[in-house]
Each structure stands twice: as C-alpha cells, then as structure tokens.
Write an enzyme that holds these catalytic residues in place. Structure first.
Site, PDB file in Angstrom:
ATOM      1  N   ASP A   8       0.874  -1.172   0.000  1.00 42.94           N
ATOM      2  CA  ASP A   8       0.000   0.000   0.000  1.00 42.94           C
ATOM      3  C   ASP A   8       0.914   1.226   0.000  1.00 42.94           C
ATOM      4  O   ASP A   8       2.105   1.130   0.336  1.00 42.94           O
ATOM      5  CB  ASP A   8      -0.852  -0.043   1.281  1.00 42.94           C
ATOM      6  CG  ASP A   8      -1.529   1.268   1.570  1.00 42.94           C
ATOM      7  OD1 ASP A   8      -2.271   1.749   0.694  1.00 42.94           O
ATOM      8  OD2 ASP A   8      -1.307   1.831   2.657  1.00 42.94           O
ATOM      9  N   ASP A  10      -0.179   5.155   0.824  1.00 43.75           N
ATOM     10  CA  ASP A  10      -0.428   6.193   1.842  1.00 43.75           C
ATOM     11  C   ASP A  10      -0.573   5.582   3.234  1.00 43.75           C
ATOM     12  O   ASP A  10      -1.468   4.770   3.458  1.00 43.75           O
ATOM     13  CB  ASP A  10      -1.676   6.992   1.465  1.00 43.75           C
ATOM     14  CG  ASP A  10      -1.474   7.759   0.157  1.00 43.75           C
ATOM     15  OD1 ASP A  10      -2.206   7.509  -0.802  1.00 43.75           O
ATOM     16  OD2 ASP A  10      -0.540   8.583   0.103  1.00 43.75           O
ATOM     17  N   GLY A  51     -10.314   7.133  -1.107  1.00 43.08           N
ATOM     18  CA  GLY A  51     -10.428   7.936  -2.322  1.00 43.08           C
ATOM     19  C   GLY A  51     -10.652   9.394  -2.001  1.00 43.08           C
ATOM     20  O   GLY A  51     -11.652   9.732  -1.350  1.00 43.08           O
ATOM     21  N   GLU A  54     -13.952  10.772  -3.406  1.00 44.05           N
ATOM     22  CA  GLU A  54     -15.084  10.234  -2.638  1.00 44.05           C
ATOM     23  C   GLU A  54     -15.144  10.858  -1.248  1.00 44.05           C
ATOM     24  O   GLU A  54     -16.205  11.128  -0.704  1.00 44.05           O
ATOM     25  CB  GLU A  54     -14.952   8.707  -2.530  1.00 44.05           C
ATOM     26  CG  GLU A  54     -15.096   7.955  -3.845  1.00 44.05           C
ATOM     27  CD  GLU A  54     -13.828   7.936  -4.697  1.00 44.05           C
ATOM     28  OE1 GLU A  54     -13.826   7.265  -5.738  1.00 44.05           O
ATOM     29  OE2 GLU A  54     -12.852   8.627  -4.332  1.00 44.05           O
ATOM     30  N   HIS A  81     -10.534  18.360  -6.272  1.00 41.50           N
ATOM     31  CA  HIS A  81      -9.581  17.252  -6.297  1.00 41.50           C
ATOM     32  C   HIS A  81      -8.439  17.533  -7.274  1.00 41.50           C
ATOM     33  O   HIS A  81      -7.277  17.202  -7.010  1.00 41.50           O
ATOM     34  CB  HIS A  81     -10.295  15.942  -6.649  1.00 41.50           C
ATOM     35  CG  HIS A  81      -9.529  14.732  -6.230  1.00 41.50           C
ATOM     36  ND1 HIS A  81      -9.312  13.660  -7.053  1.00 41.50           N
ATOM     37  CD2 HIS A  81      -8.904  14.429  -5.064  1.00 41.50           C
ATOM     38  CE1 HIS A  81      -8.585  12.754  -6.424  1.00 41.50           C
ATOM     39  NE2 HIS A  81      -8.330  13.196  -5.204  1.00 41.50           N
ATOM     40  N   THR A 121      -2.727   0.754  -4.539  1.00 38.27           N
ATOM     41  CA  THR A 121      -3.110   1.952  -3.803  1.00 38.27           C
ATOM     42  C   THR A 121      -4.397   2.570  -4.320  1.00 38.27           C
ATOM     43  O   THR A 121      -4.755   2.415  -5.501  1.00 38.27           O
ATOM     44  CB  THR A 121      -2.000   3.021  -3.880  1.00 38.27           C
ATOM     45  OG1 THR A 121      -2.431   4.211  -3.217  1.00 38.27           O
ATOM     46  CG2 THR A 121      -1.651   3.361  -5.330  1.00 38.27           C
ATOM     47  N   THR A 122      -5.082   3.264  -3.426  1.00 37.66           N
ATOM     48  CA  THR A 122      -6.294   3.995  -3.780  1.00 37.66           C
ATOM     49  C   THR A 122      -5.962   5.331  -4.432  1.00 37.66           C
ATOM     50  O   THR A 122      -6.792   5.930  -5.104  1.00 37.66           O
ATOM     51  CB  THR A 122      -7.114   4.251  -2.494  1.00 37.66           C
ATOM     52  OG1 THR A 122      -7.353   3.003  -1.848  1.00 37.66           O
ATOM     53  CG2 THR A 122      -8.420   4.921  -2.787  1.00 37.66           C
ATOM     54  N   THR A 123      -4.745   5.804  -4.240  1.00 41.06           N
ATOM     55  CA  THR A 123      -4.382   7.116  -4.796  1.00 41.06           C
ATOM     56  C   THR A 123      -4.076   6.986  -6.280  1.00 41.06           C
ATOM     57  O   THR A 123      -3.990   5.894  -6.826  1.00 41.06           O
ATOM     58  CB  THR A 123      -3.194   7.726  -4.015  1.00 41.06           C
ATOM     59  OG1 THR A 123      -3.163   9.128  -4.258  1.00 41.06           O
ATOM     60  CG2 THR A 123      -1.875   7.112  -4.426  1.00 41.06           C
ATOM     61  N   ASP A 182      -1.731  -0.296   6.117  1.00 44.87           N
ATOM     62  CA  ASP A 182      -1.777   0.508   7.345  1.00 44.87           C
ATOM     63  C   ASP A 182      -3.194   0.724   7.860  1.00 44.87           C
ATOM     64  O   ASP A 182      -3.371   1.246   8.959  1.00 44.87           O
ATOM     65  CB  ASP A 182      -1.163   1.894   7.089  1.00 44.87           C
ATOM     66  CG  ASP A 182      -2.112   2.765   6.263  1.00 44.87           C
ATOM     67  OD1 ASP A 182      -2.524   3.822   6.767  1.00 44.87           O
ATOM     68  OD2 ASP A 182      -2.455   2.364   5.132  1.00 44.87           O
TER      69      ASP A 182
HETATM   70  C1  XBP Z   1      -5.156   6.247   0.706  1.00 44.43           C
HETATM   71  C2  XBP Z   1      -6.326   6.918   0.143  1.00 44.43           C
HETATM   72  C3  XBP Z   1      -6.133   7.992  -0.902  1.00 44.43           C
HETATM   73  C4  XBP Z   1      -5.397   9.194  -0.302  1.00 44.43           C
HETATM   74  C5  XBP Z   1      -5.654  10.452  -1.093  1.00 44.43           C
HETATM   75  O1  XBP Z   1      -4.629   5.431  -0.330  1.00 44.43           O
HETATM   76  O2  XBP Z   1      -7.434   6.561   0.507  1.00 44.43           O
HETATM   77  O3  XBP Z   1      -7.422   8.391  -1.309  1.00 44.43           O
HETATM   78  O4  XBP Z   1      -5.932   9.436   1.000  1.00 44.43           O
HETATM   79  O5  XBP Z   1      -5.253  10.263  -2.442  1.00 44.43           O
HETATM   80  P1  XBP Z   1      -3.823   4.032   0.038  1.00 44.43           P
HETATM   81  P2  XBP Z   1      -6.265  10.686  -3.628  1.00 44.43           P
HETATM   82  O6  XBP Z   1      -4.665   2.937  -0.565  1.00 44.43           O
HETATM   83  O7  XBP Z   1      -2.476   4.191  -0.609  1.00 44.43           O
HETATM   84  O8  XBP Z   1      -3.728   3.939   1.559  1.00 44.43           O
HETATM   85  O9  XBP Z   1      -6.714  12.099  -3.338  1.00 44.43           O
HETATM   86  O10 XBP Z   1      -5.468  10.546  -4.892  1.00 44.43           O
HETATM   87  O11 XBP Z   1      -7.401   9.697  -3.541  1.00 44.43           O
HETATM   88 MG    MG Z   2      -2.943   3.254   3.244  1.00 46.71          MG
END
Ligand code: XBP
Ligand code: MG
Length: 257
Positions: A8, A10, A51, A54, A81, A121-123, A182
C-alpha cells in the site's frame, strides 16, 4: 511460497496523509475561496472514506455552503480534487515526506532476493509519480513490477479489485503474495482478494482492530508486537514466516472440512 510483496502507499510506504494530502486539500479549499478547513482529527474521521474525491463528496454532503444540486456537488468535488493534486505534487516534490521506518531497507532486501515488489493503492498515478522518486530514487520503476492505482481499479478499498489487478499484473496467485497495509480498509481489501497481510500501524490507524492480519507491528523496524515470532525487526526471513503463517491460517479458515 513468497514470490511478491504488494505495498500500500499512503500510510504504509510513507506518512503522506496528515502533512501531505490533508494540507493539499486545505490549500485547494483556500485557493478556491471555499470556507472549509480539515484539521487533523476531522481528516482522520474522513479518512474512513477511501479515495480523495469520494472523501470530498462525503464532506460536501454535510459541509456548510455546499451546492444543493448533486451534479454541482460532483463538479465541485472534481475541481477541488484537481487543485488538490497539484498542491500535493508540490508538497511531496519538496522531498519533505520520507519513507516510513524500514521501508527502504526491506524493499532493497526483497529486490536482492528476487522477490517482486508491487503497489496497490487507492491514490492516483500522478501522486505515486510525484512521491516515489523521493522515496526510491529516479529509477523507482525498475524496482516495482506493477503499480496499480486508482485509475486501474475503479472500486476503492476495502473492495479487493486493486489487489486482484496487482496479482494479474504479476501473473501470480493470491498464495504467492503478501500485502503490507496501514488501514482497516486496506487489510480487508487484501484479505478479500485472498492475500494475507502484514499491518504496520500508521499514525491515523494506530488503535484500530486489525483482526485477520497475519501480523501487526508498529513499523518494519519496530516489530514490538511480534514477540510470538521472536522478531526484533521485520526482514525477509520474518516476511517468509509471516507469509507462511498467514497462508496456513487463510487455508485452514477456508477449508470446509
Ligand atoms: C489512501 C487513500 C487515498 C489518499 C488520497 O490510499 O485513501 O485516497 O488518502 O489520495 P492508500 P487521492 O490505498 O495508498 O492507503 O486524493 O489521490 O485519492
Ligand atoms: Mg494506506
């Protein structure tokens, strides 16, 4: 057998949320003259929505002076965004967000051992492209066999899609991989894809229930919750043990007998 570790981003590779994404959102609000500000605890509450776009929509639903019309809300979330992404790229571009403890050491040990590295990752790709050179150097793409981001998996964690796409890109089965996460949403996404998961507690999810994780620790250098494995810190032998133990548990849980 452990053939890949799927990371992952973030909160796992780096603590990007509090001083990165959250600050970028607030700068976008100010730039667009929106009377909003996300303090650390508000953002922690909103982080339960995976997201960034979202998350914005979830906020707008209850925000003061938000548009009434749903289409206008969707447009506003997209505009904010986009501005936020630019501010995030500026922030991480300053190289101020470092890798979490042990991330570089473990990723290098895995690469030397020929274990594939991937990202789930969600980012978005733009945020990964901005951050990774500061974590892994300019040639970071040589180190990762696959980087699966929001553009590649429309359904956000805890949906397993991002991990399923990563396994497909790696051409591996779920029993060949170990995820490192995490957050509860990330853990559940990995488990739903059949991949066992190591959790390194991030700052925003330090006290969450991570039942189902193969192992939970503070970070890769401080595996204090790992006494049952007799581990001082997480290294490749430890990851192999955690993966083997996680597989045995998942396989026994799924055994109908
Ligand atoms: C964490 C998320 C992401 C970030 C923000 O991603 O939920 O949405 O908070 O990035 P991860 P965006 O799966 O790496 O923990 O604004 O691009 O969504
Ligand atoms: Mg994360």
């Amino acid at each position: 057998m452990l053939r890949a570790v799927i990371w992952d981003v973030d909160g796992t590779l780096a603590e990007t949320e509090c001083d990165g994404h959250r600050v970028a959102f607030n700068r976008a609000f100010a730039e667009l003259d929106l009377p909003w500000h996300w303090d650390v605890s508000t953002y922690g509450r909103l982080l339960r929505v995976a997201g960034g776009r979202e998350r914005l929509l979830a906020w707008i639903d209850t925000a003061p002076s938000a548009p009434q019309d749903q289409m206008a809300r969707e447009r506003l979330a997209s505009t904010v965004h986009q501005h936020k992404a630019r501010h995030y790229h500026d922030l991480v571009g300053q190289g101020l967000i470092a890798a979490r403890p042990g991330v570089i050491r473990v990723s290098e040990e895995l690469a030397r051992a020929g274990i594939a590295l991937a990202v789930a990752t969600t980012t978005g790709h733009g945020n990964v492209d901005a951050l990774f050179p500061h974590l892994f150097g300019a040639r970071w793409r040589d180190r990762f066999a696959a980087a699966v981001c929001a553009e590649d998996a429309a359904r956000k964690k805890p949906d397993p899609q991002v991990y399923q796409v990563a396994l497909a890109r790696l051409n591996l089965g779920e029993d060949d991989a170990l995820a490192i996460e995490d957050s509860p949403a990330g853990l559940h996404a990995a488990l739903a894809s059949g991949v066992c998961c190591l959790v390194t507690r991030g700052s925003y999810f330090a006290h969450e229930d991570f039942s189902g994780a193969s192992h939970v620790c503070a970070d890769l250098d401080h595996a204090s919750e790992a006494s049952e494995h007799g581990l001082a810190r997480i290294d490749l032998p430890a990851l192999r043990r955690i993966h083997a133990g996680g597989r045995a548990k998942l396989d026994s849980d799924s055994d109908p007998g």
